[in-house]
Design an enzyme around this catalytic site. Structure first.
Site, mmCIF file in Angstrom:
data_model
loop_
_atom_site.group_PDB
_atom_site.id
_atom_site.type_symbol
_atom_site.label_atom_id
_atom_site.label_comp_id
_atom_site.label_asym_id
_atom_site.label_seq_id
_atom_site.Cartn_x
_atom_site.Cartn_y
_atom_site.Cartn_z
ATOM 1 N N ASN A 246 11.334 6.689 8.985
ATOM 2 C CA ASN A 246 10.232 7.043 8.907
ATOM 3 C C ASN A 246 9.672 8.214 10.574
ATOM 4 O O ASN A 246 8.654 8.271 10.860
ATOM 5 C CB ASN A 246 9.076 7.399 8.772
ATOM 6 N N THR B 108 0.143 5.855 10.418
ATOM 7 C CA THR B 108 -1.357 5.847 11.053
ATOM 8 C C THR B 108 -2.502 4.827 10.615
ATOM 9 O O THR B 108 -3.284 4.115 11.003
ATOM 10 C CB THR B 108 -1.771 7.659 10.636
ATOM 11 N N GLY B 109 -2.700 4.723 8.749
ATOM 12 C CA GLY B 109 -3.163 3.916 8.203
ATOM 13 C C GLY B 109 -3.430 2.934 8.397
ATOM 14 O O GLY B 109 -3.555 1.538 8.641
ATOM 15 N N GLU C 241 6.795 5.570 -1.146
ATOM 16 C CA GLU C 241 8.464 5.731 -0.762
ATOM 17 C C GLU C 241 9.661 4.974 -1.263
ATOM 18 O O GLU C 241 10.592 4.993 -2.551
ATOM 19 C CB GLU C 241 9.292 7.047 0.094
ATOM 20 N N THR D 184 14.802 8.877 7.879
ATOM 21 C CA THR D 184 14.313 10.299 6.878
ATOM 22 C C THR D 184 14.390 11.600 7.543
ATOM 23 O O THR D 184 13.856 11.783 8.525
ATOM 24 C CB THR D 184 12.579 9.518 6.115
ATOM 25 N N GLY E 223 4.490 4.064 7.820
ATOM 26 C CA GLY E 223 3.145 3.837 7.267
ATOM 27 C C GLY E 223 2.926 3.836 5.922
ATOM 28 O O GLY E 223 4.472 3.391 5.268
ATOM 29 N N ASP E 224 1.674 4.148 5.643
ATOM 30 C CA ASP E 224 2.183 3.870 3.364
ATOM 31 C C ASP E 224 2.594 4.140 2.967
ATOM 32 O O ASP E 224 3.372 4.199 1.617
ATOM 33 C CB ASP E 224 0.315 3.562 3.565
ATOM 34 N N GLU F 284 -0.196 9.853 -1.468
ATOM 35 C CA GLU F 284 0.532 10.720 -1.826
ATOM 36 C C GLU F 284 -0.250 11.504 -3.470
ATOM 37 O O GLU F 284 -0.175 10.747 -4.572
ATOM 38 C CB GLU F 284 1.497 10.361 -1.854
#
Length: 360
Positions: free
Chosen positions: A60, A153-154, A126, A94, A120-121, A340
């Site tokens: 990503n 980020t996380g 996905e 992506t 990231g998460d 999400e």
């Protein structure tokens, strides 16, 4: 054997899906397939008697405000030198929401040995959903593994395993190729397709905070604080009912948040479901009831270090499935999984034990 060539190329990448799915796809990005394998050209390496592992890296480039793309570019020389002799290395960037799902499904159907989420998460979420199609695992002739290079980020899922945001360390895990079975959570709502999660799904205040936090990712982990503050504005605790493992309905008054953990962390390092284990065949459900804004301030350190289960109005239980409904049926109770936003209650959460092989 994957159909992707192993020479450097810039070509349009179009994930193959049935017509009714393809119509919903995002415009795909360019794909670059990296040279690898024994120093010769890819065709020679592939035809050798020693079969190379086919690895698809789903990247990503927008992750962590563009930091993922920069870190990935810096990682490529090391990745090729470490894995190139044993693996065919394929890179897919992506181009927008849900694209990683498409890429993963095509890679598995084409025979990839592993699909590695780079980001990231959200990217991991996905990719995990790409392992399934119409309620069933994608591909039956072999088992593709899930891998992770945490650069988001996380990166909360990685914390459960004690993994750092160290891409070289992640490459070493991939090189060793050790697999372990991990559980996956599935979320169902009548009339909708199943949705899968590997980390934590949550309901009400925390889900609303996650929804708002996603709008402030440019601030890094501070986005979770901003999201929580915004979510508190106009927040009301709500009465809910739950059904555990198909049993009787139970009423839970004044619910502030309900979290369903396959793993331990969410929200940028908050150890919300401290007893969760993605390999034990259960989900941990933690319910916070009748919390006020000042309770979060006073008990925030307990939420982060995982000692909040001893706090009044916090309960925990291990389940295989849980159905959650709002008694007033307002249709305004947020639901999210792995950060999400999924919509609103009602929902059913259940575990699929050992559903995916993970490179660990």
């Amino acid at each position: 054997m994957l159909r992707y060539s192993c020479c450097i190329s810039n070509r349009s990448y179009e994930a193959k899906q049935p017509p009714f799915y393809r119509a919903q796809r995002r415009v795909s990005s360019g794909r670059i397939t990296l040279c690898s394998g024994g120093g010769g050209d890819g065709a020679t390496a592939v035809s050798s008697s020693s079969r190379l592992r086919d690895l698809v890296f789903v990247v990503n480039p927008q992750g962590a405000n563009g930091r993922t793309a920069k870190e990935w570019k810096k990682l490529l020389p090391y990745l090729r030198s470490r894995l190139g002799e044993d693996c065919n290395i394929c890179e897919s960037l992506t181009s927008g929401p849900s694209h990683a799902i498409d890429i993963t499904r095509e890679a598995i159907r084409d025979g990839a040995d592993a699909v590695i989420a780079v980001g990231g998460d959200g990217t991991l979420h996905e990719v995990v959903n790409g392992f399934f199609w119409e309620g069933k695992p994608v591909g039956t002739s072999h088992s593709a593994a899930l891998g992770l290079i945490p650069l988001g980020t996380g990166s909360d899922f990685a914390r459960t395993f004690g993994w750092k945001n160290d891409p070289c360390e992640a490459v070493e895990r991939i090189a060793k190729g050790i697999r372990s079975r991990v559980d996956v959570g599935v979320i169902d709502q009548e009339g909708r397709d199943s949705h899968y999660f590997i980390n934590v799904a949550d309901v009400h205040l925390s889900a609303k905070a996650g929804f708002y936090a996603s709008k402030y990712k440019k601030f890094g982990n501070l986005c979770y604080v901003i999201g929580a503050l915004q979510a508190f504005m106009g927040h009301d605790n709500r009465d809910m009912r739950i059904k555990v493992n198909g049993g009787e309905w139970e009423v839970y008054p004044q619910v502030t948040a309900l979290c369903v953990g396959n793993a331990k962390y969410f929200g940028g390092g908050m150890k919300i479901t401290p007893n969760a284990d993605p390999g034990n065949g259960n989900l941990e459900v933690v319910v916070l009831q009748d919390f006020k804004w000042y309770d979060f301030i006073l008990k925030l350190h307990k939420l982060y270090n995982g000692t909040h289960l001893s706090v009044n109005n916090v309960s925990s239980r291990s389940v295989q499935s849980i159905e959650v409904e709002e008694i007033s049926e307002s249709g305004s109770i947020y639901v999210q999984s792995d950060g999400e936003h999924l919509g609103f209650l009602p929902r059913k959460f259940q575990v699929l034990p050992g559903a995916i092989d993970m490179i660990s």
